[in-house]
Write a protein that holds these residues in place. Structure first.
Motif, PDB file in Angstrom:
ATOM      1  N   MET A 126      -2.994  -0.071  32.171  1.00 20.11           N
ATOM      2  CA  MET A 126      -4.297   0.028  31.570  1.00 20.11           C
ATOM      3  C   MET A 126      -5.413  -1.027  32.138  1.00 20.11           C
ATOM      4  O   MET A 126      -6.567  -0.941  32.319  1.00 20.11           O
ATOM      5  N   ILE A 127      -5.010  -2.268  32.155  1.00 20.10           N
ATOM      6  CA  ILE A 127      -5.805  -3.306  32.684  1.00 20.10           C
ATOM      7  C   ILE A 127      -6.130  -3.120  34.033  1.00 20.10           C
ATOM      8  O   ILE A 127      -7.212  -3.317  34.557  1.00 20.10           O
ATOM      9  N   ILE A 128      -5.180  -2.634  34.788  1.00 23.64           N
ATOM     10  CA  ILE A 128      -5.481  -2.271  36.255  1.00 23.64           C
ATOM     11  C   ILE A 128      -6.719  -1.272  36.282  1.00 23.64           C
ATOM     12  O   ILE A 128      -7.594  -1.190  37.115  1.00 23.64           O
ATOM     13  N   LEU A 129      -6.350  -0.122  35.336  1.00 24.09           N
ATOM     14  CA  LEU A 129      -7.440   0.786  35.472  1.00 24.09           C
ATOM     15  C   LEU A 129      -8.751   0.308  35.236  1.00 24.09           C
ATOM     16  O   LEU A 129      -9.772   0.939  35.626  1.00 24.09           O
ATOM     17  N   GLN A 130      -8.775  -0.316  33.799  1.00 24.58           N
ATOM     18  CA  GLN A 130     -10.102  -0.775  33.553  1.00 24.58           C
ATOM     19  C   GLN A 130     -10.657  -1.615  34.465  1.00 24.58           C
ATOM     20  O   GLN A 130     -11.986  -1.632  34.829  1.00 24.58           O
ATOM     21  N   SER A 131      -9.882  -2.516  35.313  1.00 20.90           N
ATOM     22  CA  SER A 131     -10.583  -3.185  36.283  1.00 20.90           C
ATOM     23  C   SER A 131     -10.953  -2.356  37.439  1.00 20.90           C
ATOM     24  O   SER A 131     -12.381  -2.566  38.041  1.00 20.90           O
ATOM     25  N   TYR A 132     -10.488  -1.241  37.847  1.00 19.80           N
ATOM     26  CA  TYR A 132     -10.873  -0.318  38.736  1.00 19.80           C
ATOM     27  C   TYR A 132     -12.087   0.365  38.441  1.00 19.80           C
ATOM     28  O   TYR A 132     -13.054   0.495  39.104  1.00 19.80           O
ATOM     29  N   PHE A 133     -12.456   0.733  37.192  1.00 20.11           N
ATOM     30  CA  PHE A 133     -13.507   1.252  36.674  1.00 20.11           C
ATOM     31  C   PHE A 133     -14.727   0.327  36.737  1.00 20.11           C
ATOM     32  O   PHE A 133     -15.714   0.597  37.039  1.00 20.11           O
ATOM     33  N   GLU A 134     -14.367  -1.134  36.494  1.00 14.42           N
ATOM     34  CA  GLU A 134     -15.598  -1.953  36.837  1.00 14.42           C
ATOM     35  C   GLU A 134     -15.877  -2.465  38.100  1.00 14.42           C
ATOM     36  O   GLU A 134     -16.968  -2.669  38.342  1.00 14.42           O
ATOM     37  N   THR A 135     -14.814  -2.003  39.055  1.00 14.66           N
ATOM     38  CA  THR A 135     -15.312  -2.395  40.390  1.00 14.66           C
ATOM     39  C   THR A 135     -15.232  -1.250  41.285  1.00 14.66           C
ATOM     40  O   THR A 135     -15.801  -1.714  42.467  1.00 14.66           O
TER      41      THR A 135
END
Length: 139
Positions: A126-135
């Motif tokens: 989930m944290i990886i995916l949130q970071s993906y959405f941000e960048t």
């Protein structure tokens, strides 16, 4: 609704999170067992069938200086296998510090620290995916 599945690749466990592209939200979904990094492909296929993701994100473990970690090549191979077997669009996302952050969040929520008994791999995904959405750009 455009969905994304994200995998936090590991040799014994693979965390899975699902996200919504329009809302830019992510949530932990499940943890798949793996044997030497190889999942039960039928379980992975079932997730793809259930969620119909527009794209699959696989965490790419890099060292803090940006160089490849020992697991980076294996994570890329896993990503390539998903694309090859299922024909879905797959991208890699930087996962530096995702496990550290997942452990920190889990502790704040009362996790007892026994990560074998209560894995946090889906939280890391989930944290990886949130970071993906941000960048990254949306699919």
């Amino acid at each position: 609704m455009s969905r994304v599945l994200c995998f936090d690749y590991g040799l014994r466990q693979i965390g899975v999170a699902v996200g919504n592209v329009a809302l830019q939200t992510a949530e932990p979904l499940c943890t798949l067992k793996a044997k030497d990094g190889i999942p039960n492909w039928d379980q992975l296929a079932a997730l793809l069938e259930e969620w119909h993701p527009a794209i699959v994100v696989v965490g790419e473990p890099s060292n803090m200086d940006g160089t490849d970690s020992d697991m980076a090549a294996r994570a890329r191979k896993f990503a390539n296998r998903i694309h090859g077997r299922f024909g879905v669009k797959v991208t890699l996302a930087d996962e530096r510090l995702s496990s550290f952050e997942a452990k920190q969040q889990a502790r704040e929520l009362g996790h007892d620290g026994d990560y074998k008994k209560t894995p946090i791999d889906a939280l890391a995904a989930m944290i990886i995916l949130q970071s993906y959405f941000e960048t990254a750009q949306s699919p």
